[in-house]
Design an enzyme around this catalytic site. Structure first.
Site, short mmCIF file in Angstrom:
data_model
loop_
_atom_site.label_atom_id
_atom_site.label_comp_id
_atom_site.label_asym_id
_atom_site.label_seq_id
_atom_site.Cartn_x
_atom_site.Cartn_y
_atom_site.Cartn_z
N SER A 40 -5.63 -6.67 -5.21
CA SER A 40 -6.25 -7.08 -6.57
C SER A 40 -6.03 -8.79 -6.21
O SER A 40 -6.65 -8.51 -4.72
CB SER A 40 -5.16 -6.96 -7.68
OG SER A 40 -5.88 -6.99 -8.80
N ASP A 163 -9.06 -1.75 -9.72
CA ASP A 163 -8.18 -2.33 -9.58
C ASP A 163 -7.02 -1.19 -8.20
O ASP A 163 -6.87 -1.04 -8.38
CB ASP A 163 -7.30 -3.09 -9.90
CG ASP A 163 -6.55 -3.92 -9.81
OD1 ASP A 163 -5.54 -3.73 -9.08
OD2 ASP A 163 -6.84 -4.59 -10.71
#
Length: 277
Positions: A40, A163
């Protein structure tokens, strides 16, 4: 190639500014990574380090001070609602962040970075973690940063990715699997805040999500071999029990400098104590 020292950078949105302070402390202490693992926002911070290690702290400080959050999550409420109406799934386009990465990174492929780098994303079709170890660099980082609901899934090959924090919030186990014997964990400060039983309706989902976010890291830390040296860098954040509601203000730039500075001070103190012991 020796990969003895790994930097592992976790996810956490705007709180990722803490990692810049940690990187500054590590750089001043002369500690350099042989491999960088990111997820991320940690993939974004990590790839800038992997691309230009000598300039990374200064470049990230500038990016966090002006460009990253404003670029990735730009737009008024009208613009965001318009994007949601068109897409049905997300508030922001990923194209501004794609452009920022393309302008910032001096190479276009993972294997051409100055320091070995890997990042993780969640494959929608396979419901599994996917590690990007080679190939187009910007696509890989965008996939790892594709926060559900905020940014669209990123298509790479035949899969769509979301993500990386969905599958690995702080992927310390990956560094060990690659052969690292010394691991520096850079995180966003959430793990320093003890969880408590939720008492309000909005706390229930957030607490459940935080348990899901932390459990894999907790398990991996508990089962590391005895000969692995691990340093969890302190963020210097408040340790008051409960959920940090600041994570909901994903476009809030007002605390960026504070996050960087306090993580720098806490991490510098930690490294100084370690070197003198």
């Amino acid at each position: 190639m020796s990969l003895d020292t790994a930097f592992v950078l976790g996810g956490g949105g705007v709180l990722g500014a803490h990692e810049v302070g940690m990187l500054r402390a590590l750089d001043e202490a002369g500690i350099k990574p042989d491999v960088i693992i990111g997820t991320s926002v940690g993939a974004l911070n990590g790839v800038v380090l992997a691309a230009s290690p000598a300039e990374a702290v200064a470049r990230l400080t500038t990016l966090w001070g002006s460009d990253i959050v404003r670029t990735a999550f730009a737009g008024s409420w009208v613009t965001r609602l318009s994007t949601l109406a068109r897409s049905g799934t997300h508030l922001h386009s990923s194209e501004p962040l794609r452009g920022l990465l393309a302008r910032t990174l001096p190479v276009s492929r993972i294997e051409d970075l100055s320091v070995p780098f890997q990042c993780v994303a969640a494959s929608v079709e396979r419901a599994a973690a996917h590690w990007f170890t080679e190939g187009p660099l910007v696509d890989a980082v965008l996939a790892s940063c594709a926060v559900p609901g905020l940014l669209p899934p990123v298509r790479v090959g035949d899969d769509h990715y979301l993500d990386g924090g969905l599958v690995h919030s702080i992927p310390v186990g990956r560094a060990v699997a690659l052969g690292a014997r010394r691991v520096y964990v850079l995180h966003v400060g959430r793990i320093e805040r003890p969880l408590v039983v939720p008492r309000r309706p909005w706390e229930v989902g957030m607490t459940a999500f935080e348990i899901a976010r932390r459990h894999r890291f907790t398990e991996e830390m508990a089962t590391l071999p005895d000969d692995i040296e691990v340093h969890v860098m302190p963020a210097g954040s408040e340790s008051r029990p409960g959920i940090d509601l600041s994570q909901l203000r994903y476009r809030d730039l007002s605390h960026i400098s504070e996050y960087i500075d306090r993580a720098y001070r806490a991490s510098s103190d930690y490294l100084a104590r370690r070197s003198s012991s």
